[in-house]
Design a protein around this motif. Structure first.
Motif, mmCIF file in Angstrom:
data_model
loop_
_atom_site.group_PDB
_atom_site.id
_atom_site.type_symbol
_atom_site.label_atom_id
_atom_site.label_comp_id
_atom_site.label_asym_id
_atom_site.label_seq_id
_atom_site.Cartn_x
_atom_site.Cartn_y
_atom_site.Cartn_z
ATOM 1 N N ALA A 185 -11.219 -32.276 24.132
ATOM 2 C CA ALA A 185 -12.093 -33.298 24.704
ATOM 3 C C ALA A 185 -11.397 -34.649 24.820
ATOM 4 C CB ALA A 185 -13.352 -33.443 23.852
ATOM 5 N N SER A 186 -10.097 -34.676 24.537
ATOM 6 C CA SER A 186 -9.360 -35.934 24.538
ATOM 7 C C SER A 186 -8.801 -36.251 25.918
ATOM 8 C CB SER A 186 -8.217 -35.879 23.526
ATOM 9 O OG SER A 186 -7.424 -37.036 23.591
ATOM 10 N N LYS A 187 -8.973 -37.488 26.339
ATOM 11 C CA LYS A 187 -8.398 -37.945 27.597
ATOM 12 C C LYS A 187 -7.032 -38.599 27.377
ATOM 13 C CE LYS A 187 -12.891 -38.708 29.810
ATOM 14 N NZ LYS A 187 -13.780 -39.685 30.474
ATOM 15 N N ASN A 188 -6.669 -38.750 26.108
ATOM 16 C CA ASN A 188 -5.385 -39.361 25.765
ATOM 17 C C ASN A 188 -4.739 -38.562 24.637
ATOM 18 O OD1 ASN A 188 -3.197 -41.039 25.453
ATOM 19 N ND2 ASN A 188 -4.320 -42.639 24.358
ATOM 20 N N ALA A 189 -4.313 -37.337 24.964
ATOM 21 C CA ALA A 189 -3.764 -36.436 23.954
ATOM 22 C C ALA A 189 -2.524 -37.023 23.296
ATOM 23 C CB ALA A 189 -3.450 -35.085 24.578
ATOM 24 N N LEU A 190 -1.652 -37.621 24.098
ATOM 25 C CA LEU A 190 -0.424 -38.197 23.551
ATOM 26 C C LEU A 190 -0.741 -39.322 22.582
ATOM 27 C CD1 LEU A 190 1.968 -38.328 26.635
ATOM 28 C CD2 LEU A 190 1.990 -36.733 24.735
ATOM 29 N N GLY A 191 -1.657 -40.183 22.957
ATOM 30 C CA GLY A 191 -2.035 -41.296 22.095
ATOM 31 C C GLY A 191 -2.631 -40.818 20.790
ATOM 32 N N LEU A 192 -3.456 -39.763 20.869
ATOM 33 C CA LEU A 192 -4.087 -39.218 19.673
ATOM 34 C C LEU A 192 -3.046 -38.669 18.720
ATOM 35 C CD1 LEU A 192 -6.795 -38.612 18.302
ATOM 36 C CD2 LEU A 192 -6.817 -36.408 19.490
ATOM 37 N N MET A 193 -2.068 -37.931 19.247
ATOM 38 C CA MET A 193 -1.025 -37.373 18.378
ATOM 39 C C MET A 193 -0.092 -38.457 17.857
ATOM 40 S SD MET A 193 -0.021 -33.645 19.997
ATOM 41 C CE MET A 193 0.129 -34.162 21.716
ATOM 42 N N ASN A 194 0.235 -39.432 18.690
ATOM 43 C CA ASN A 194 1.112 -40.527 18.253
ATOM 44 C C ASN A 194 0.480 -41.339 17.137
ATOM 45 O OD1 ASN A 194 3.355 -40.106 19.903
ATOM 46 N ND2 ASN A 194 2.437 -41.191 21.622
ATOM 47 N N ASN A 195 -0.811 -41.634 17.268
ATOM 48 C CA ASN A 195 -1.490 -42.501 16.308
ATOM 49 C C ASN A 195 -1.806 -41.792 14.994
ATOM 50 O OD1 ASN A 195 -1.495 -44.671 18.101
ATOM 51 N ND2 ASN A 195 -3.457 -44.095 18.991
ATOM 52 N N GLN A 213 1.600 -33.553 31.179
ATOM 53 C CA GLN A 213 1.975 -34.815 30.540
ATOM 54 C C GLN A 213 3.382 -34.759 29.930
ATOM 55 O OE1 GLN A 213 -1.155 -36.599 28.051
ATOM 56 N NE2 GLN A 213 -2.559 -35.042 28.815
ATOM 57 N N PHE A 214 3.990 -33.562 29.954
ATOM 58 C CA PHE A 214 5.305 -33.389 29.351
ATOM 59 C C PHE A 214 6.306 -32.929 30.399
ATOM 60 C CE2 PHE A 214 2.142 -32.598 26.060
ATOM 61 C CZ PHE A 214 2.574 -33.461 25.062
ATOM 62 N N CYS A 260 6.598 -26.597 21.287
ATOM 63 C CA CYS A 260 7.161 -27.919 21.022
ATOM 64 C C CYS A 260 7.450 -28.580 22.362
ATOM 65 C CB CYS A 260 8.436 -27.791 20.197
ATOM 66 S SG CYS A 260 9.173 -29.379 19.723
ATOM 67 N N PHE A 261 6.827 -29.738 22.593
ATOM 68 C CA PHE A 261 6.948 -30.434 23.870
ATOM 69 C C PHE A 261 7.822 -31.670 23.752
ATOM 70 C CE2 PHE A 261 2.891 -28.198 24.236
ATOM 71 C CZ PHE A 261 2.984 -27.661 25.513
ATOM 72 N N SER A 262 8.388 -32.048 24.879
ATOM 73 C CA SER A 262 9.172 -33.270 24.974
ATOM 74 C C SER A 262 8.832 -33.968 26.280
ATOM 75 C CB SER A 262 10.669 -32.948 24.936
ATOM 76 O OG SER A 262 11.434 -34.069 25.338
#
Length: 283
Positions: A185-195, A213-214, A260-262
């Protein structure tokens, strides 16, 4: 290229814990990082220890790494390891490890390596394993109620009296691993994982929007789920055709897949890595 076994050992010693009763780092030798560098240059002792383990399971591999770390990089003395407690021919349980500190105190370690995915709808068992048969709640409850009380039994006291010598024992649960937040349900998956510093997971039907996104991906193979460094396969650059082909392959295999994504396909070594489970829609 450094040994993936040494990389996994470093990951363990860095302290990636999701449940901990003890700051184990106070017992590492002051020069442990430099010693790991030396081991990386000649990893044969660690490789031989891993090769001696007859089990191929991730948990067994982790136990080898943990034992190696305690014996070679800590000030702790191992008194018991994988000690089966038996009463009238019946096994009551096993002591993962009993150690003595430099001060003469006894610590009982119950250790595990676990990867749990967030399912808020299943609270209080909302952190569950990829195969859904395990949960953080179950693991912690079982460890504290059974494994970490086994040395309090009369059978254990009698069996281990020459080692324990009547001294008090501090039980310590140490669960290493990684937690994966739901990204569905996240619109900002990268931000969620980073934070959060966590990994993430998505249903297969939600994967395409995340994958875009990757720039590149590779599957994470056991036993190197720890440091994400022991890969046989290379990163694969993502494009529309690649995503379509990858998802078609996933539809033929109903097991959750650890990826594993980059975001930087040209600079894999220095770029941030993101760990993500993709699970079937029926999971």
């Amino acid at each position: 290229m450094s040994s993936p076994y040494v990389n996994d050992l470093r990951w363990l010693m860095e302290g990636h814990l999701i449940e901990s009763d003890l700051d184990l780092s106070v017992y590492w030798h002051g020069d442990w990082s430099q010693s790991l560098q030396a081991l990386s240059a000649n990893p044969r002792p660690l490789e031989e220890a891993v090769a001696a383990c007859k089990s191929h399971f991730l948990g067994s591999y982790f136990e080898v790494l943990f034992s190696f770390a305690i014996q070679h990089f800590s000030t702790l003395k191992v008194l018991l390891e994988h000690e089966q407690i038996v009463d009238q021919g019946k096994t009551l349980g096993e002591v993962d490890m009993l150690v003595e500190t430099p001060d003469g105190d006894l610590l009982q370690f119950e250790i595990a390596i676990k990867f749990y995915l967030e399912r808020p709808d299943l609270y209080p068992e909302h952190w569950i394993g990829p195969n859904k048969n395990d949960s953080l709640h179950k693991k912690v409850s079982r460890a504290r109620a059974h494994q970490l009380t086994i040395l309090e039994t009369d059978s254990a006291k009698k069996q281990c009296q020459s080692v324990i010598k009547g001294r008090p024992i501090r039980p310590c649960l140490l669960i290493y691993g990684r937690l994966f937040l739901s990204l569905n349900a996240s619109k900002n998956a990268l931000g969620l994982m980073n934070n959060s510093g966590f990994g993430g997971w998505v249903y297969a039907s939600n994967a395409p929007s995340l994958l875009t996104q990757f720039s590149s991906v590779r599957a994470v193979e056991k036993p190197h789920w720890l440091s994400l460094s022991g890969f046989q396969n290379a990163y694969e650059v993502f494009n529309a055709a690649c995503i379509k082909r990858w998802l078609e392959g996933f539809n033929n295999d109903s097991r959750p897949q650890y990826l594993c994504f980059s975001q930087d396909a040209k600079n894999i070594q220095s770029t941030t890595k993101y760990s993500v489970f993709v699970v079937p829609d029926t999971w």
